[in-house]
Scaffold this motif. Structure first.
Motif, PDB file in Angstrom:
ATOM      1  N   PHE A 183      50.930  37.456  53.535  1.00 54.36           N
ATOM      2  CA  PHE A 183      50.872  37.030  52.133  1.00 54.36           C
ATOM      3  C   PHE A 183      49.408  36.807  51.801  1.00 54.36           C
ATOM      4  CE2 PHE A 183      51.555  33.950  48.608  1.00 54.36           C
ATOM      5  CZ  PHE A 183      52.332  34.766  47.815  1.00 54.36           C
ATOM      6  N   LEU A 184      48.839  37.709  51.048  1.00 53.73           N
ATOM      7  CA  LEU A 184      47.415  37.640  50.723  1.00 53.73           C
ATOM      8  C   LEU A 184      47.234  36.965  49.372  1.00 53.73           C
ATOM      9  CD1 LEU A 184      44.755  40.360  51.235  1.00 53.73           C
ATOM     10  CD2 LEU A 184      44.984  39.300  48.997  1.00 53.73           C
ATOM     11  N   ILE A 185      46.349  36.007  49.322  1.00 51.45           N
ATOM     12  CA  ILE A 185      46.023  35.323  48.073  1.00 51.45           C
ATOM     13  C   ILE A 185      44.546  35.535  47.781  1.00 51.45           C
ATOM     14  CG2 ILE A 185      45.928  33.111  46.869  1.00 51.45           C
ATOM     15  CD1 ILE A 185      48.146  32.115  48.692  1.00 51.45           C
ATOM     16  N   ARG A 186      44.255  36.030  46.591  1.00 50.99           N
ATOM     17  CA  ARG A 186      42.857  36.213  46.191  1.00 50.99           C
ATOM     18  C   ARG A 186      42.644  35.535  44.845  1.00 50.99           C
ATOM     19  NH1 ARG A 186      40.630  42.126  46.555  1.00 50.99           N
ATOM     20  NH2 ARG A 186      41.155  41.646  48.732  1.00 50.99           N
ATOM     21  N   SER A 187      41.636  34.708  44.801  1.00 47.82           N
ATOM     22  CA  SER A 187      41.342  33.946  43.593  1.00 47.82           C
ATOM     23  C   SER A 187      40.147  34.559  42.873  1.00 47.82           C
ATOM     24  CB  SER A 187      41.041  32.490  43.968  1.00 47.82           C
ATOM     25  OG  SER A 187      40.613  31.759  42.857  1.00 47.82           O
ATOM     26  N   VAL A 188      40.373  34.974  41.629  1.00 51.12           N
ATOM     27  CA  VAL A 188      39.305  35.529  40.800  1.00 51.12           C
ATOM     28  C   VAL A 188      39.019  34.519  39.691  1.00 51.12           C
ATOM     29  CG1 VAL A 188      38.584  37.452  39.337  1.00 51.12           C
ATOM     30  CG2 VAL A 188      40.107  37.868  41.288  1.00 51.12           C
ATOM     31  N   LYS A 189      37.798  33.981  39.678  1.00 44.25           N
ATOM     32  CA  LYS A 189      37.484  32.913  38.720  1.00 44.25           C
ATOM     33  C   LYS A 189      36.541  33.404  37.628  1.00 44.25           C
ATOM     34  CE  LYS A 189      37.155  30.761  42.548  1.00 44.25           C
ATOM     35  NZ  LYS A 189      36.811  29.893  43.673  1.00 44.25           N
ATOM     36  N   LEU A 190      36.925  33.101  36.388  1.00 41.65           N
ATOM     37  CA  LEU A 190      36.199  33.552  35.205  1.00 41.65           C
ATOM     38  C   LEU A 190      35.553  32.359  34.520  1.00 41.65           C
ATOM     39  CD1 LEU A 190      39.149  35.679  33.803  1.00 41.65           C
ATOM     40  CD2 LEU A 190      37.357  36.482  35.307  1.00 41.65           C
ATOM     41  N   LEU A 208      53.626  41.182  36.284  1.00 39.65           N
ATOM     42  CA  LEU A 208      53.908  41.871  37.549  1.00 39.65           C
ATOM     43  C   LEU A 208      54.949  41.114  38.366  1.00 39.65           C
ATOM     44  CD1 LEU A 208      50.317  42.907  38.722  1.00 39.65           C
ATOM     45  CD2 LEU A 208      52.137  44.427  37.916  1.00 39.65           C
ATOM     46  N   LYS A 209      55.788  41.859  39.079  1.00 38.44           N
ATOM     47  CA  LYS A 209      56.816  41.281  39.936  1.00 38.44           C
ATOM     48  C   LYS A 209      56.458  41.516  41.402  1.00 38.44           C
ATOM     49  CE  LYS A 209      59.376  40.175  36.402  1.00 38.44           C
ATOM     50  NZ  LYS A 209      59.530  38.752  36.010  1.00 38.44           N
ATOM     51  N   PRO A 210      57.021  40.705  42.321  1.00 36.58           N
ATOM     52  CA  PRO A 210      56.758  40.905  43.756  1.00 36.58           C
ATOM     53  C   PRO A 210      57.005  42.355  44.154  1.00 36.58           C
ATOM     54  CG  PRO A 210      57.984  38.885  43.393  1.00 36.58           C
ATOM     55  CD  PRO A 210      57.939  39.603  42.067  1.00 36.58           C
ATOM     56  N   PRO A 211      56.234  42.867  45.089  1.00 38.62           N
ATOM     57  CA  PRO A 211      55.416  42.132  46.061  1.00 38.62           C
ATOM     58  C   PRO A 211      54.011  41.740  45.599  1.00 38.62           C
ATOM     59  CG  PRO A 211      55.359  44.464  46.566  1.00 38.62           C
ATOM     60  CD  PRO A 211      56.306  44.314  45.421  1.00 38.62           C
ATOM     61  N   ALA A 212      53.615  42.117  44.396  1.00 42.79           N
ATOM     62  CA  ALA A 212      52.285  41.743  43.897  1.00 42.79           C
ATOM     63  C   ALA A 212      52.441  41.019  42.563  1.00 42.79           C
ATOM     64  CB  ALA A 212      51.408  42.980  43.736  1.00 42.79           C
ATOM     65  N   ASP A 231      53.033  41.842  51.971  1.00 41.28           N
ATOM     66  CA  ASP A 231      53.210  43.179  52.542  1.00 41.28           C
ATOM     67  C   ASP A 231      53.235  43.048  54.055  1.00 41.28           C
ATOM     68  OD1 ASP A 231      52.587  46.030  53.410  1.00 41.28           O
ATOM     69  OD2 ASP A 231      52.574  46.256  51.236  1.00 41.28           O
ATOM     70  N   ASN A 232      53.939  43.949  54.715  1.00 43.63           N
ATOM     71  CA  ASN A 232      53.961  43.931  56.186  1.00 43.63           C
ATOM     72  C   ASN A 232      52.622  44.349  56.779  1.00 43.63           C
ATOM     73  OD1 ASN A 232      56.599  43.023  56.508  1.00 43.63           O
ATOM     74  ND2 ASN A 232      57.442  45.086  56.281  1.00 43.63           N
ATOM     75  N   SER A 233      51.839  45.075  56.000  1.00 47.62           N
ATOM     76  CA  SER A 233      50.531  45.538  56.448  1.00 47.62           C
ATOM     77  C   SER A 233      49.429  44.774  55.721  1.00 47.62           C
ATOM     78  CB  SER A 233      50.371  47.041  56.185  1.00 47.62           C
ATOM     79  OG  SER A 233      49.019  47.430  56.279  1.00 47.62           O
ATOM     80  N   LYS A 234      48.556  44.156  56.490  1.00 43.80           N
ATOM     81  CA  LYS A 234      47.439  43.438  55.878  1.00 43.80           C
ATOM     82  C   LYS A 234      46.534  44.396  55.112  1.00 43.80           C
ATOM     83  CE  LYS A 234      43.798  40.083  56.887  1.00 43.80           C
ATOM     84  NZ  LYS A 234      43.118  39.284  57.940  1.00 43.80           N
ATOM     85  N   LYS A 235      46.359  45.594  55.653  1.00 43.97           N
ATOM     86  CA  LYS A 235      45.521  46.595  54.990  1.00 43.97           C
ATOM     87  C   LYS A 235      46.111  46.995  53.641  1.00 43.97           C
ATOM     88  CE  LYS A 235      43.497  49.747  57.489  1.00 43.97           C
ATOM     89  NZ  LYS A 235      43.232  50.956  58.324  1.00 43.97           N
ATOM     90  N   GLN A 236      47.430  47.189  53.612  1.00 44.60           N
ATOM     91  CA  GLN A 236      48.081  47.551  52.358  1.00 44.60           C
ATOM     92  C   GLN A 236      48.007  46.415  51.339  1.00 44.60           C
ATOM     93  OE1 GLN A 236      48.225  51.026  52.491  1.00 44.60           O
ATOM     94  NE2 GLN A 236      49.960  50.598  51.146  1.00 44.60           N
ATOM     95  N   ALA A 237      48.155  45.193  51.826  1.00 43.73           N
ATOM     96  CA  ALA A 237      48.055  44.029  50.944  1.00 43.73           C
ATOM     97  C   ALA A 237      46.666  43.950  50.323  1.00 43.73           C
ATOM     98  CB  ALA A 237      48.364  42.749  51.717  1.00 43.73           C
ATOM     99  N   ARG A 239      44.624  46.441  49.825  1.00 40.76           N
ATOM    100  CA  ARG A 239      44.468  47.551  48.876  1.00 40.76           C
ATOM    101  C   ARG A 239      45.101  47.214  47.534  1.00 40.76           C
ATOM    102  NH1 ARG A 239      45.901  52.597  52.962  1.00 40.76           N
ATOM    103  NH2 ARG A 239      43.839  52.738  53.967  1.00 40.76           N
ATOM    104  N   ARG A 240      46.272  46.622  47.575  1.00 41.46           N
ATOM    105  CA  ARG A 240      46.928  46.214  46.326  1.00 41.46           C
ATOM    106  C   ARG A 240      46.076  45.196  45.581  1.00 41.46           C
ATOM    107  NH1 ARG A 240      52.609  46.945  45.683  1.00 41.46           N
ATOM    108  NH2 ARG A 240      53.628  47.948  47.452  1.00 41.46           N
ATOM    109  N   ALA A 241      45.577  44.193  46.326  1.00 39.17           N
ATOM    110  CA  ALA A 241      44.748  43.156  45.714  1.00 39.17           C
ATOM    111  C   ALA A 241      43.457  43.743  45.161  1.00 39.17           C
ATOM    112  CB  ALA A 241      44.440  42.066  46.729  1.00 39.17           C
ATOM    113  N   ASP A 242      42.883  44.699  45.881  1.00 35.79           N
ATOM    114  CA  ASP A 242      41.640  45.342  45.424  1.00 35.79           C
ATOM    115  C   ASP A 242      41.852  46.045  44.086  1.00 35.79           C
ATOM    116  OD1 ASP A 242      40.276  44.499  47.657  1.00 35.79           O
ATOM    117  OD2 ASP A 242      40.469  46.403  48.738  1.00 35.79           O
TER     118      ASP A 242
END
Length: 417
Positions: A183-190, A208-212, A231-237, A239-242
């Protein structure tokens, strides 16, 4: 898996201390793809703690408590757990020996009160506390024909956090065979934008609905867009966040100030260090807060030369060389004085950038033309000098904080040009 956090301690209910444990546990569980559906707080009372256990067990798979494991009479969490799982308390000798050894190393002896912490419900898994005396425990039980896992942790954060991270959580994940989902959490602050303005630009992301998913949170001096990806893959998670972060950056450009644990101070520091440039500050209404924020970043001596807190007009004249006739003509809280403060502090310290900040923090001192909350921030670089006039609202502390953070953001924007 649904988790629930129960914070135990009357001191939490009466507001004597801030509940940072619930925040830490929620964040750590989320990072491990364990959903926290509820949090509750209960005082140091056996019957009420047992009731909290039962309520949580009826709807959640994992119950985690913190607090109530101390040596005093009002620390009754183990007694409550004993009653909930119908297991009597018994002396846990490894814990007893560990506490005796720890106390001896610090020049203390075991007492009857401290011995109380060695009594835990029978048959539970015990985690030794390497940073205190009260152990943590884990057990499985059945409640209303449901299997429930229970984790009981000490209350002091310096004890609870390493015990949970290094012992309890790894044991639990191995015990139940938790999947490799991430479960990747990324905080973007404006910055310099309101929650409504942000929401109007990202309605598609907020839907947006899960998984993102993306959440929006208004905070002092910033608006946070929190990207959450499972996501089961950290790399895929990642990429989605990116991809989502890129969309946010495209829509808000320079309004995107920091990511995750970055601060305005650390971002400014990175740029100044990279460019081999320096900074000096002249403060009035913020009383040194701006310097404090800058020096919160380790290694800030690489680029921060120092500052002057010119709170009184006499110091503005003597230490910063502000002409007294300019202060008399325009007032200490003015565009002219803020710019002069920035220019002169830059020159005085031979810095590449100078900031001058002057304003009225209140609660008194305001007038019709210069109300409480009026702030001028001057910024001086090698190429130019400019000043921003702002009006903030709130109490004295809030106005000072808003002013200092906005000053840092103005510098960040200038450094990006």
């Amino acid at each position: 898996m649904k988790a629930e956090i129960i914070s135990i301690g009357t001191e939490l209910l009466v507001g004597s201390i801030l509940n940072t444990n619930a925040k830490f546990l929620s964040e750590t569980l989320a990072e491990n793809a364990i959903d926290v559906y509820r949090q509750s707080t209960v005082g140091d009372n056996i019957d009420r703690i047992v009731a909290a256990f039962r309520e949580a067990a009826a709807r959640s798979d994992l119950l985690i408590t913190s607090g109530g494991l101390g040596p005093t009479m009002d620390d009754v969490t183990f007694e409550a757990l004993s009653k909930f799982i119908s297991k009597p308390l018994a002396l846990h000798r490894p814990t007893y020996r560990a506490i005796v050894s720890r106390l001896k190393r610090h020049g203390f002896q075991m007492t009857k009160l401290i011995t109380k912490q060695c009594y835990v419900p029978q048959s539970v898994k015990v985690f030794q506390n390497d940073h205190g005396t009260a152990p943590g425990v884990y057990c499985e039980t059945f409640y209303q024909d449901r299997k429930v896992q229970v984790m009981v942790l000490p209350g002091p954060p310096r004890e609870m956090e390493p015990l949970f991270t290094n012992q309890a959580l790894p044991y639990f994940k191995k015990k139940i065979g938790l999947s490799g989902a991430k479960f990747l959490i990324r905080s973007v602050k404006l910055t310099d934008v309101t929650e409504v303005q942000v929401a109007q630009k990202v309605p598609d992301l907020l839907r947006l609905k899960p998984p993102a998913t993306v959440g929006i949170y208004a905070k002092p001096d910033e608006v946070e867009l929190k990207i959450m990806v499972k996501d089961n893959s950290k790399k895929q998670a990642c990429r989605r966040a990116d991809r989502i972060e890129k969309t946010i950056r495209t829509r808000f450009r320079e309004k995107v100030a920091t990511i995750d644990n970055e601060t305005l101070s650390s971002v400014i520091g990175q740029i100044l260090r990279k460019n081999k440039e320096t900074l000096a500050l002249a403060e009035s209404c913020t009383g040194g807060l701006l310097s404090y924020l800058v020096t919160q970043t380790p290694g800030s001596s690489d680029y921060y030369l120092g500052g002057v807190v010119s709170y009184h007009d006499r110091i503005k004249i003597l230490e910063l060389g502000i002409p007294s006739d300019q202060i008399k003509r325009h007032g200490a809280v003015s565009r002219v004085v803020a710019k002069k403060m920035a220019v002169n502090i830059k020159s005085k310290f031979r810095a590449d950038y100078g900031i001058g900040i002057t304003g009225i923090a209140g609660p008194s001192g305001g007038r019709a033309k210069k109300p409480v909350g009026l702030v001028f921030v001057g910024v001086a670089s090698k190429q130019k000098v400019f000043c921003k006039k702002m009006r903030f609202f709130g109490n004295r502390k809030e106005i000072q904080s808003h002013a200092a953070h906005r000053a840092l953001d103005l510098l960040r924007l200038e450094l990006l040009k």
